[in-house]
Write a protein that holds these residues in place. Sequence first.
Motif, short mmCIF file in Angstrom:
data_model
loop_
_atom_site.label_atom_id
_atom_site.label_comp_id
_atom_site.label_asym_id
_atom_site.label_seq_id
_atom_site.Cartn_x
_atom_site.Cartn_y
_atom_site.Cartn_z
N VAL A 1 -28.09 13.12 45.13
CA VAL A 1 -28.54 13.75 44.25
C VAL A 1 -28.26 12.68 43.11
O VAL A 1 -27.39 11.99 43.08
CB VAL A 1 -28.30 15.20 43.98
N VAL A 2 -29.36 12.92 41.96
CA VAL A 2 -29.06 12.24 40.77
C VAL A 2 -27.76 12.75 39.97
O VAL A 2 -27.72 13.88 39.85
CB VAL A 2 -30.19 12.06 40.05
N ARG A 3 -27.06 11.98 39.28
CA ARG A 3 -25.82 12.23 38.51
C ARG A 3 -26.54 12.19 37.27
O ARG A 3 -26.43 11.29 36.55
CB ARG A 3 -24.60 11.50 38.72
N ARG B 1 -29.46 20.31 44.19
CA ARG B 1 -28.18 20.15 44.68
C ARG B 1 -27.64 21.33 45.57
O ARG B 1 -27.05 21.29 46.42
CB ARG B 1 -27.31 20.50 43.19
N GLY B 2 -28.01 22.54 45.29
CA GLY B 2 -27.80 23.81 46.08
C GLY B 2 -28.23 23.78 47.51
O GLY B 2 -27.70 23.99 48.50
N ALA C 1 -22.47 24.15 41.21
CA ALA C 1 -21.27 23.91 40.70
C ALA C 1 -20.98 22.54 40.02
O ALA C 1 -20.27 22.23 39.13
CB ALA C 1 -20.08 24.51 41.14
N THR C 2 -21.65 21.64 40.80
CA THR C 2 -21.49 20.27 40.52
C THR C 2 -21.98 20.14 39.15
O THR C 2 -21.54 18.86 38.55
CB THR C 2 -21.96 19.33 41.64
N VAL C 3 -23.06 20.51 38.84
CA VAL C 3 -23.41 20.65 37.27
C VAL C 3 -22.26 20.51 36.32
O VAL C 3 -22.14 19.78 35.42
CB VAL C 3 -24.71 21.55 36.87
N ALA D 1 -16.97 25.93 37.94
CA ALA D 1 -16.41 24.86 37.67
C ALA D 1 -15.72 24.74 36.33
O ALA D 1 -14.52 24.37 36.13
CB ALA D 1 -17.62 23.70 37.72
N ILE D 2 -16.40 25.07 35.39
CA ILE D 2 -16.05 25.22 34.07
C ILE D 2 -14.61 26.01 33.70
O ILE D 2 -13.79 25.50 32.87
CB ILE D 2 -17.02 25.18 33.00
#
Length: 315
Positions: free
Chosen positions: A20-22, A55-56, A155-157, A187-188
Amino acid sequence: MRLITGDDIAAAERRLDGRVVRTPLLDAPALAADLGLRLAVKAENLQHTGSFKVRGATNALLAHGERAGTPAGLVAFSAGNHAIAVAHVARAAGLPAVVCMPPHAVPAKLAAVRRLGAEAVLTDDLLATAEAVAAERGFHLLAPFDDPDVIAGQATVGREILADGPPPDVVLVPVGGGGLISGIAAAIRAGSPRTRIVGVEPDGANAMSHALRTGTHTLPGRPASVADGLAAPFAGRHTLAHVRALVDTVVEVPEAAVLPAWADLVEATKLLVEPAAAVTLAALRAGLVEVAPGERTVLVLSGGNVAPAVLATLG
């Protein structure tokens, strides 16, 4: 109900690496000056599929493969962005896919699903139809939001937001079924406990707010909003548990505030996003979220798959 963990998110990061794109976290000086904030936007509209959903979907397919082997095919139900994501990941994996979409689905999103090679089935009963297709063909049903693997992928966002600058004071996230805000919050909250996490829904598509108030997961009527990417008919059980435990508040913006905020967002950032991505700006403009002057604030731009008919209203 178990919430996702740091290990779940780390595993998702490994699976998604290179797939995926970061996406960048971009300063938004014009909006910052207007609002009196230190403002940045997380540009998920720049994903291969035009939204965070990839992502998911990617994480869920790969995690399922690790546990049970590669499925014979994929089934999904979605009004648009998850449908496109599942079609994308199925094609990347060389799998057939069937996506159940409502008859009123945005034509551009329906066309994108078909262009990626997935079979689209139009139906008013999305979940039941998807379950029937999965049982008939022996395909794996990949949920749009109410799945821990999907939540861990989203969550990687949040992990990227924390990696790309000082911890923000406030993060505002568009909410549909709740997968994105559940993952970002997990995540945060782990990496920056003091950061306030705010979900934003249009008042015509407010499944999460309805669930928080009533404990009832399903809306009494069909959601309707120009922010079609947020028009989930129900809040998930996993997502509701994450929101209750990890999110500071969820606010509802008036439907009439969405399109003006969207036009301003596109003009100020020069990013082609869909109206769903603008509900956070609408909430700030309406005074629904208290942010002190100078607080570092991040708006998550959830997607950019805008319908041509809506795009024409920009004039």
